[in-house]
Design an enzyme around this catalytic site. Structure first.
Site, short mmCIF file in Angstrom:
data_model
loop_
_atom_site.label_atom_id
_atom_site.label_comp_id
_atom_site.label_asym_id
_atom_site.label_seq_id
_atom_site.Cartn_x
_atom_site.Cartn_y
_atom_site.Cartn_z
N GLU A 271 59.74 -44.01 -0.41
CA GLU A 271 60.09 -45.43 -0.45
C GLU A 271 61.28 -45.76 0.45
O GLU A 271 62.19 -44.96 0.59
CB GLU A 271 60.50 -45.82 -1.86
CG GLU A 271 59.39 -45.75 -2.86
CD GLU A 271 59.89 -46.09 -4.26
OE1 GLU A 271 59.09 -45.94 -5.19
OE2 GLU A 271 61.04 -46.51 -4.40
N CYS B 108 67.91 -49.11 2.50
CA CYS B 108 68.08 -47.99 1.57
C CYS B 108 66.98 -46.98 1.91
O CYS B 108 65.80 -47.28 1.79
CB CYS B 108 67.91 -48.54 0.16
SG CYS B 108 67.94 -47.29 -1.10
N CYS C 120 62.89 -34.89 -5.92
CA CYS C 120 64.30 -34.49 -5.99
C CYS C 120 64.44 -33.32 -6.96
O CYS C 120 63.74 -33.26 -7.96
CB CYS C 120 65.14 -35.67 -6.47
SG CYS C 120 66.91 -35.33 -6.47
N CYS D 287 67.73 -35.88 -12.71
CA CYS D 287 68.46 -36.80 -13.60
C CYS D 287 67.49 -37.40 -14.63
O CYS D 287 66.37 -37.79 -14.28
CB CYS D 287 69.10 -37.92 -12.78
SG CYS D 287 70.25 -37.28 -11.56
N CYS E 177 66.06 -41.06 -14.09
CA CYS E 177 65.54 -41.41 -12.77
C CYS E 177 64.06 -41.06 -12.62
O CYS E 177 63.65 -39.94 -12.89
CB CYS E 177 66.36 -40.69 -11.71
SG CYS E 177 65.71 -40.86 -10.04
N GLY F 147 65.52 -38.83 -3.45
CA GLY F 147 66.05 -37.55 -3.03
C GLY F 147 67.56 -37.47 -3.05
O GLY F 147 68.26 -38.48 -3.15
N GLU F 148 68.06 -36.24 -2.99
CA GLU F 148 69.51 -36.00 -2.94
C GLU F 148 69.87 -35.64 -1.49
O GLU F 148 69.53 -34.56 -1.02
CB GLU F 148 69.85 -34.84 -3.91
CG GLU F 148 71.23 -34.26 -3.78
CD GLU F 148 72.37 -35.27 -3.77
OE1 GLU F 148 72.44 -36.12 -4.66
OE2 GLU F 148 73.19 -35.22 -2.82
N SER G 234 74.96 -41.49 -0.63
CA SER G 234 75.14 -41.47 -2.08
C SER G 234 74.71 -40.11 -2.60
O SER G 234 73.61 -39.65 -2.33
CB SER G 234 74.26 -42.57 -2.70
OG SER G 234 74.27 -42.46 -4.11
N LEU H 114 78.53 -41.17 -10.32
CA LEU H 114 79.32 -40.54 -11.38
C LEU H 114 78.62 -40.71 -12.74
O LEU H 114 78.35 -39.74 -13.44
CB LEU H 114 80.72 -41.16 -11.41
CG LEU H 114 81.73 -40.45 -12.29
CD1 LEU H 114 82.04 -39.06 -11.78
CD2 LEU H 114 83.03 -41.26 -12.39
N HIS H 115 78.38 -41.94 -13.11
CA HIS H 115 77.59 -42.31 -14.29
C HIS H 115 78.17 -41.94 -15.65
O HIS H 115 77.74 -42.46 -16.67
CB HIS H 115 76.16 -41.75 -14.23
CG HIS H 115 75.41 -42.08 -12.97
ND1 HIS H 115 75.69 -43.18 -12.20
CD2 HIS H 115 74.39 -41.43 -12.34
CE1 HIS H 115 74.87 -43.19 -11.14
NE2 HIS H 115 74.09 -42.16 -11.21
N ASN I 286 67.77 -49.55 -15.24
CA ASN I 286 66.52 -50.28 -15.12
C ASN I 286 65.44 -49.50 -15.89
O ASN I 286 65.01 -48.45 -15.43
CB ASN I 286 66.18 -50.40 -13.63
CG ASN I 286 65.12 -51.41 -13.35
OD1 ASN I 286 64.98 -52.39 -14.07
ND2 ASN I 286 64.36 -51.18 -12.30
N CYS J 123 64.90 -46.63 -7.42
CA CYS J 123 64.10 -45.74 -6.60
C CYS J 123 63.03 -45.04 -7.42
O CYS J 123 63.18 -44.79 -8.60
CB CYS J 123 65.00 -44.71 -5.92
SG CYS J 123 65.55 -43.38 -6.97
N1 SAH Z 1 70.25 -38.83 -5.20
C1 SAH Z 1 71.33 -39.66 -4.80
C2 SAH Z 1 70.91 -40.86 -4.01
C3 SAH Z 1 69.88 -41.73 -4.47
S1 SAH Z 1 69.47 -41.90 -6.19
C4 SAH Z 1 72.16 -40.07 -5.98
O1 SAH Z 1 71.79 -39.80 -7.11
O2 SAH Z 1 73.23 -40.61 -5.74
C5 SAH Z 1 69.06 -43.51 -6.13
C6 SAH Z 1 69.89 -44.51 -6.86
O3 SAH Z 1 69.05 -45.06 -7.84
C7 SAH Z 1 71.13 -44.01 -7.55
O4 SAH Z 1 72.19 -44.89 -7.31
C8 SAH Z 1 70.73 -44.02 -9.01
O5 SAH Z 1 71.83 -44.22 -9.80
C9 SAH Z 1 69.77 -45.15 -9.04
N2 SAH Z 1 68.81 -45.08 -10.14
C10 SAH Z 1 67.97 -44.08 -10.44
N3 SAH Z 1 67.24 -44.38 -11.54
C11 SAH Z 1 67.65 -45.61 -11.92
C12 SAH Z 1 67.26 -46.47 -13.00
N4 SAH Z 1 66.32 -46.15 -13.88
N5 SAH Z 1 67.90 -47.67 -13.08
C13 SAH Z 1 68.83 -48.04 -12.19
N6 SAH Z 1 69.24 -47.27 -11.16
C14 SAH Z 1 68.64 -46.06 -11.04
FE1 SF4 Z 2 69.26 -37.93 -9.62
FE2 SF4 Z 2 69.45 -39.26 -7.29
FE3 SF4 Z 2 67.74 -37.20 -7.57
FE4 SF4 Z 2 67.26 -39.48 -8.86
S1 SF4 Z 2 67.27 -39.19 -6.65
S2 SF4 Z 2 67.08 -37.37 -9.68
S3 SF4 Z 2 69.33 -40.16 -9.33
S4 SF4 Z 2 69.96 -37.10 -7.69
#
Ligand code: SAH
Ligand code: SF4
Length: 355
Positions: free
Chosen positions: A86, A112, A119, A123, A126, A169-170, A201, A225-226, A300, A343
């Site tokens: 995406e 973006c 990934c 998380c 995510c 992705g990271e 990020s 950070l979260h 979200n 994402c």
């Molecule tokens: N992997 C990297 C970069 C992209 S992750 C990272 O984690 O920083 C993509 C972004 O989507 C991050 O800012 C993450 O916090 C956000 N994200 C992932 N799942 C989400 C959700 N369910 N609601 C809102 N934001 C979300």
């Molecule tokens: Fe976590 Fe970012 Fe990977 Fe989603 S894309 S699993 S938020 S590190």
């Protein structure tokens, strides 16, 4: 096959002879966004054939596109091996009152982009994580996302835009290709997107943050950070076991930050998990001594998750607390909420067939 988008200009000069042709090719792909070598009018036929045989050009196919009412557009691209990623084009509209009282409007594009298919970080909030890890994107696949968006939206070659590496992705887990893409983006003969307009990020691979800092590219950094304690952070981001909060803070403190810039801390707010004032208080302490700004993000929700979206009251309360302590803090209004904002969500919709 390698893609033409994989190369920095100097590398392309080694590949095509005579070397001045490399600059012409760069011009065609990054300023005119051509989709075939045929269109390169000033390139001789035999070189076009050579290019055709050795370097793929049309590497991303648009298979889905959703436009949101706020103007952002989310793309689902198919890679040559059939996997999908995406990319989101966000349009920020700014209104400013000039000194003579006129309203000045400006538009700013931010893209973006994704760096991996899936990934590894896993998380728990995510959607991208749910599909597991498939593979790294090549530098060319990272670069081509911007070219495709500029082409599809007829964005002028000299219109500046910002890049955030916040898609799927990271980024720091695909380190070498990421650095290569950053350098290709910033080349003045190409897309000319300065490193200060690019924000990485990361979920916090501290060793790689350090490595990135040592390269001193002038890039912007955003830390996902979260959470303010390791227990919750490990629940949300399992990788926190290996790279805990203290190690991330330490790496950030040593990261070179431009005098006029700040490191962004992203804080995904989840109802009853991290939306309380105690967390806000801890966050302020944690960030003291760092040139930081905080971006609060509404969680979200998606089908199957047990996490919930926080209330607006709690978001604002959290924000106001940080501001009262002198921290810059914005709330990310879920841009493109009606087009499945976060994402991984467009991809998921496609997989379920319910568009
Ligand atoms: N992997 C990297 C970069 C992209 S992750 C990272 O984690 O920083 C993509 C972004 O989507 C991050 O800012 C993450 O916090 C956000 N994200 C992932 N799942 C989400 C959700 N369910 N609601 C809102 N934001 C979300
Ligand atoms: Fe976590 Fe970012 Fe990977 Fe989603 S894309 S699993 S938020 S590190």
């Amino acid at each position: 096959m390698q893609s033409i988008y994989d190369y920095q200009l100097d590398e392309l000069k080694e590949k095509v002879k005579p070397a001045f042709r490399a600059k012409q090719i760069y011009n065609w792909i990054y300023k005119k966004y051509v989709t075939s070598y045929e269109e390169m009018k000033n390139i001789p036929k035999d070189l076009k054939e050579q290019l055709n045989e050795n370097f793929s050009l049309d590497i991303l196919k648009i298979i889905k596109k959703e436009q949101s009412s706020d103007g952002s557009i989310k793309y689902l691209f198919e890679l040559q091996d059939g996997h999908t990623i995406e990319t989101v084009l966000l349009l920020m509209r700014n209104k400013k009152i000039s000194e003579d009282g006129n309203i000045e409007r400006s538009e700013q594009y931010t893209v973006c982009i994704s760096t991996q298919v899936g990934c590894k970080v896993g998380c728990t909030f995510c959607l991208t994580a749910k599909g597991g890890f498939v593979r790294n994107l090549t530098a060319g696949e990272i670069v081509a996302q911007i070219v495709q968006l500029k082409r599809d939206n007829e964005i002028a070659e000299n219109k500046s835009l910002n890049i955030v590496y916040m898609g799927m992705g990271e980024p720091l887990d695909n380190y070498d290709n990421l650095i290569q893409a950053i350098k290709i983006f910033s080349n003045e003969e190409g897309l000319c997107i300065a490193t200060k307009r690019q924000t990485i990020s990361t979920s916090g691979i501290s060793t790689k943050i350090k490595k990135l800092g040592d390269e001193d590219l002038g890039i912007q950094l955003a830390i996902s950070l979260h959470a303010v304690d390791d227990q919750l952070r490990t629940e949300l981001i399992p990788m926190n076991k290996a790279y805990n909060i203290a190690s991330i803070i330490e790496a950030v403190k040593n990261f070179p930050v431009d005098v006029r810039k700040k490191v962004m801390f992203e804080y995904l707010v989840i109802k009853d998990k991290n939306d309380d004032l105690k967390s806000a208080e801890k966050l302020v302490k944690m960030l003291s001594g760092i040139k930081a700004k905080v971006n609060l993000i509404y969680f979200n929700p998606y089908p199957g998750t047990s996490y919930q979206r926080p209330t607006r009251e709690n978001m604002v309360r959290f924000q106001q607390y940080l501001i009262s302590k002198g921290l810059m803090c914005t709330i990310r209004e879920s841009k493109g909420l009606d087009i499945s904002a976060a994402c991984g969500q467009l991809k998921e919709k496609e997989a379920n067939g319910n568009s």
